[in-house]
Motif scaffolding. Structure first.
Motif, PDB file in Angstrom:
ATOM      1  N   TYR A 146      -2.401   0.142  -0.016  1.00 31.07           N
ATOM      2  CA  TYR A 146      -3.368   0.122  -1.115  1.00 31.07           C
ATOM      3  C   TYR A 146      -3.902   1.524  -1.386  1.00 31.07           C
ATOM      4  CZ  TYR A 146      -7.753  -0.956  -3.576  1.00 31.07           C
ATOM      5  OH  TYR A 146      -8.795  -0.989  -4.474  1.00 31.07           O
ATOM      6  N   GLU A 147      -4.241   2.262  -0.331  1.00 29.16           N
ATOM      7  CA  GLU A 147      -4.726   3.623  -0.514  1.00 29.16           C
ATOM      8  C   GLU A 147      -3.634   4.529  -1.079  1.00 29.16           C
ATOM      9  OE1 GLU A 147      -7.800   4.941  -0.323  1.00 29.16           O
ATOM     10  OE2 GLU A 147      -8.324   2.819  -0.182  1.00 29.16           O
ATOM     11  N   GLU A 148      -2.399   4.302  -0.664  1.00 26.95           N
ATOM     12  CA  GLU A 148      -1.287   5.092  -1.215  1.00 26.95           C
ATOM     13  C   GLU A 148      -1.140   4.832  -2.708  1.00 26.95           C
ATOM     14  OE1 GLU A 148       3.553   5.462  -0.599  1.00 26.95           O
ATOM     15  OE2 GLU A 148       2.291   4.948   1.116  1.00 26.95           O
TER      16      GLU A 148
ATOM     17  N   ARG B 264      -3.297   0.735   4.090  1.00 29.68           N
ATOM     18  CA  ARG B 264      -2.670   2.042   3.863  1.00 29.68           C
ATOM     19  C   ARG B 264      -1.807   2.035   2.601  1.00 29.68           C
ATOM     20  NH1 ARG B 264      -0.296   4.065   9.573  1.00 29.68           N
ATOM     21  NH2 ARG B 264       0.447   1.921   9.643  1.00 29.68           N
TER      22      ARG B 264
ATOM     23  N   PRO C 275     -12.297   1.056  -1.898  1.00 24.29           N
ATOM     24  CA  PRO C 275     -11.875   0.511  -0.609  1.00 24.29           C
ATOM     25  C   PRO C 275     -12.312  -0.947  -0.468  1.00 24.29           C
ATOM     26  CG  PRO C 275     -12.879   2.670  -0.337  1.00 24.29           C
ATOM     27  CD  PRO C 275     -13.139   2.255  -1.756  1.00 24.29           C
TER      28      PRO C 275
ATOM     29  N   ARG D 296      -3.567   3.839  -4.751  1.00 22.82           N
ATOM     30  CA  ARG D 296      -4.729   4.445  -5.393  1.00 22.82           C
ATOM     31  C   ARG D 296      -4.551   5.953  -5.554  1.00 22.82           C
ATOM     32  NH1 ARG D 296      -9.811   3.933  -2.393  1.00 22.82           N
ATOM     33  NH2 ARG D 296     -10.757   4.578  -4.359  1.00 22.82           N
ATOM     34  N   GLN D 297      -4.120   6.608  -4.472  1.00 26.94           N
ATOM     35  CA  GLN D 297      -3.951   8.060  -4.536  1.00 26.94           C
ATOM     36  C   GLN D 297      -2.849   8.445  -5.513  1.00 26.94           C
ATOM     37  OE1 GLN D 297      -5.961  10.261  -3.165  1.00 26.94           O
ATOM     38  NE2 GLN D 297      -7.186   8.662  -2.158  1.00 26.94           N
TER      39      GLN D 297
ATOM     40  N   SER E 244      -9.570  -2.515  10.193  1.00 36.29           N
ATOM     41  CA  SER E 244     -10.146  -1.616   9.191  1.00 36.29           C
ATOM     42  C   SER E 244     -11.664  -1.561   9.304  1.00 36.29           C
ATOM     43  CB  SER E 244      -9.739  -2.054   7.777  1.00 36.29           C
ATOM     44  OG  SER E 244      -8.352  -1.975   7.614  1.00 36.29           O
TER      45      SER E 244
END
Length: 233
Positions: free
Chosen positions: A88-90, A86, A76, A92-93, A203
């Motif tokens: 970036y997290e998508e 969001r 993060p 990563r996941q 954030s």
């Protein structure tokens, strides 16, 4: 379950297992666990000592190791606007579950969102590389930044317009580049700017200079969005 944040409690018949360190996908950090259960053959479930969620370890049919859930690559980044964070997290996941082509496509899309957040103007029909060029011009240091953007653009174009799928190496490399870009554009500057009373929390980190009630701005699909404001320059 714990009523605070959903942490499991009171696992039954927990055993002592050989200690093993691993990145916990639930907790988000490297941990070491000696609690869990053994399967009768080629399998162990371990409980994270921080969050108490389980992680399975075993072997693929081809003999390779398995960890499920697998911790996503990258980490993060502080001070990133919600919409970009969001995405970036998508990415990563997606990489974490092996959806490498999806990861590459999300990384490509992020370049447009990043350019608009950095002050570029979204226009329907505007060519993709124009957003990339704008973003490259804003990244004065390090000089290699333009090369990172070029690699994300090129692999993203391949994933969009060519046959076939992207590989794990593509996804991991692009996540690494995106992480560096986000740190350069958001995390590092936030370390130098003291918080002010009119700062807007983005954030979880206070970032001054953004309006408290920003107007929605356009997005790539042409609709309105209000995930994050255009940063004033």
């Amino acid at each position: 379950m714990n009523k605070g944040w959903g942490r499991p409690e009171g696992w039954q018949d927990v055993k002592n297992v050989a200690s093993k360190s691993f990145p916990c996908a639930h907790w988000g950090n490297l941990v070491a666990s000696d609690r869990g259960w053994y399967a009768s053959h080629n399998g162990t479930i371990r409980l994270c000592h921080q969050c108490d969620f389980p992680t399975f370890f075993g072997k693929h049919r081809n003999g390779g190791p398995v960890q499920f859930p697998k911790a996503p690559p990258g980490r993060p980044i502080a001070s990133v606007p919600d919409g970009v964070a969001r995405l970036y997290e998508e990415a990563r996941q997606s990489a974490g579950i092996g959806a490498d082509t999806a990861c590459v496509l999300v990384c490509r899309k992020m370049l447009v969102d990043l350019a608009v957040d950095q002050g570029d103007v979204y226009e329907r029909g505007k060519r993709f590389f124009e957003y990339v060029e704008y973003l490259a011009a804003k990244m004065f240091a390090p000089p290699q930044g333009k090369g990172w953007l070029g690699r994300i653009k090129d692999r993203g174009n391949d994933a969009t317009h060519e046959l076939g799928v992207m590989g794990e190496q593509d996804a991991m490399l692009l996540i690494t580049f995106i992480e560096m870009i986000l740190r350069l554009l958001y995390e590092f500057p936030a370390m130098l700017v003291p918080a002010t009373p009119d700062a807007v929390a983005i954030s979880g980190t206070a970032v001054p200079g953004n309006p408290p009630n920003p107007k929605p701005v356009g997005k790539v699909d042409g609709g309105a969005r209000d995930e994050y404001p255009v940063r004033r320059r």
